[in-house]
Design an enzyme around this catalytic site. Structure first.
Site, short mmCIF file in Angstrom:
data_model
loop_
_atom_site.label_atom_id
_atom_site.label_comp_id
_atom_site.label_asym_id
_atom_site.label_seq_id
_atom_site.Cartn_x
_atom_site.Cartn_y
_atom_site.Cartn_z
N HIS A 1 0.51 -1.14 0.15
CA HIS A 1 0.05 0.39 0.05
C HIS A 1 0.82 1.29 0.12
O HIS A 1 0.47 2.13 -0.37
CB HIS A 1 -0.99 -0.50 1.32
N1 UDP Z 1 -4.14 -4.78 8.68
C1 UDP Z 1 -5.66 -5.83 8.20
N2 UDP Z 1 -6.07 -6.25 7.88
C2 UDP Z 1 -5.92 -6.17 6.45
C3 UDP Z 1 -4.41 -5.45 6.17
C4 UDP Z 1 -4.07 -5.29 7.07
O1 UDP Z 1 -6.12 -6.07 9.77
O2 UDP Z 1 -5.98 -6.43 4.81
C5 UDP Z 1 -3.40 -4.42 9.96
C6 UDP Z 1 -1.84 -5.42 10.15
O3 UDP Z 1 -2.49 -6.70 10.62
C7 UDP Z 1 -1.89 -4.57 11.13
C8 UDP Z 1 -2.08 -2.73 10.23
O4 UDP Z 1 -3.54 -3.57 9.29
O5 UDP Z 1 -2.58 -4.53 12.20
C9 UDP Z 1 -1.55 -2.99 8.92
O6 UDP Z 1 -2.07 -1.55 8.47
P1 UDP Z 1 -1.31 -0.84 7.30
O7 UDP Z 1 -0.36 -1.84 6.61
O8 UDP Z 1 -2.42 -0.10 6.48
O9 UDP Z 1 -0.93 0.42 7.46
P2 UDP Z 1 1.33 0.53 8.49
O10 UDP Z 1 1.43 -0.67 9.14
O11 UDP Z 1 1.84 0.39 7.15
O12 UDP Z 1 0.97 1.99 8.98
#
Ligand code: UDP
Length: 346
Positions: free
Chosen positions: A206
């Site tokens: 993403h």
């Molecule tokens: N996550 C979720 N469902 C999904 C994809 C990710 O629940 O389909 C959760 C994942 O387990 C983690 C969080 O979303 O806890 C991560 O979010 P994201 O990857 O959007 O953002 P980042 O962590 O990179 O800021």
């Protein structure tokens, strides 16, 4: 009575706010209220986490999303300038590194409301990432910096702002520990997708750096397609990536794409996968917590401890480092420690 106001807007912030919300609810003289900026708004990017993780309903949903970073930040800032005085906030809590984090911080500090930043001190040292700019600005402007690791503390020391920092551990570890015990009873995702332990891999993409141009998206998707020749890859598709693939005409055929899933489904998918491919910060840590190897689809990572531990590697690095038993993100009680810091400050 002290009014504590949490500002969230994006998926990882709901997950981080859940354990701290539970801990704050136990403090008698705290009234905890929540503002949702609206940055993530699809039901499976927002509402599902409030329902599943028992997060309190937002008192305000600003409904601000899309647009450029400047417009998004500016519009949230403008809306918060009206709302925070109405809520008589004694402290504002912000999470991570999104535009909602930056706007929440700026609005509050200019009204002299103390700001606590959860997940402070993270650095990728890549100023091209919008998140990196947000992290640096927010850490410098906030009053209390709540760090997940020694590494985060040392980044803040180098920037001369260690005096307002506290090491508390990672709230995502709190959440992951709670969820990994329950996921097997709650989630039916493996049956729905007909998956068995270790016979599939999991991926998420993403970040702007992977979705902003046809070339970068194509590179990362071809890498996954190559890997999918060994084991099928399940790819819960972030809305930004779906839109980018459609816009650039990048085919996802060969990957098993599904809609974004809730937290219990994600933890269930992760803990039974043979490997994770991701550019997500949260998932790099969760795979480390659950001891699932991870290949990070980026040129660098903030979560350097996961690399040192031998559970994570950057996709351009051929080998994992030898496994090391380390516990850099606390003991799973970060939320309770944060509450103690807040109580002490107020
Ligand atoms: N996550 C979720 N469902 C999904 C994809 C990710 O629940 O389909 C959760 C994942 O387990 C983690 C969080 O979303 O806890 C991560 O979010 P994201 O990857 O959007 O953002 P980042 O962590 O990179 O800021």
């Amino acid at each position: 009575m002290k009014n504590i106001v949490t500002i969230v807007g994006a998926r990882p912030q709901f997950i981080k706010a859940a354990p701290l919300g539970m801990a704050l609810a136990k403090v008698e003289n705290f009234r905890h209220r929540l503002i949702h900026t609206g940055q993530h708004f699809d039901a499976n990017m927002s509402e599902i986490f409030f329902k599943e993780l028992g997060i309190q309903a937002p008192e305000f949903n600003l409904g601000i999303n899309g647009k450029t970073h400047g417009v998004l930040t500016g519009r949230i800032l403008e809306a918060l300038d009206e709302i925070l005085p109405q809520l008589k906030a004694d402290m504002v809590i912000i999470y991570g590194d999104t535009d909602s984090t930056l706007a929440g911080c700026l609005s509050a500090v200019k009204m002299h409301i103390p700001v606590a930043h959860v997940e402070a001190g993270l650095r990728s040292f890549n100023r091209k990432m919008p998140e990196e700019i947000n992290r640096v600005l927010v850490d410098h402007a906030s009053d209390i910096l709540l760090c997940p690791s020694v590494e985060a503390m040392s980044n803040l020391e180098k920037e001369g702002i260690i005096s307002k920092a506290h090491i508390v551990g990672d709230v995502m570890y709190d959440m992951c520990l709670m969820a990994s015990q329950k996921a097997g009873n709650i989630s039916t995702i493996l049956e729905e997708l007909e998956l068995k332990q270790n016979n599939y891999s999991l991926a998420t993409i993403h970040r702007a750096e992977n979705t902003e141009s046809k070339e970068t998206l194509e590179a990362v998707i071809s890498f996954l397609k190559e890997a999918a020749r060994n084991k099928p890859i399940i790819l819960p598709l972030h809305p930004r990536t779906r839109i980018a693939a459609e816009r650039f005409g990048v085919s996802l055929a060969g990957l098993t794409t599904i809609d974004p899933v809730g937290y219990f489904d994600m933890i269930q998918l992760l803990q039974h996968a043979n490997i994770l491919y991701t550019d997500s910060g949260g998932l790099q840590k969760e795979s480390f917590f659950l001891q699932i190897p991870c290949v990070t689809l980026r040129g660098e990572t903030e979560w350097v401890e996961t690399i040192k531990a031998g559970y994570n590697r950057l996709w351009q690095t051929p080998e994992f480092l030898p496994r090391q038993k380390i516990a850099p993100y606390g003991d799973g009680h970060a939320a309770a420690k944060i509450v103690e810091v807040i109580k002490h400050t107020l």
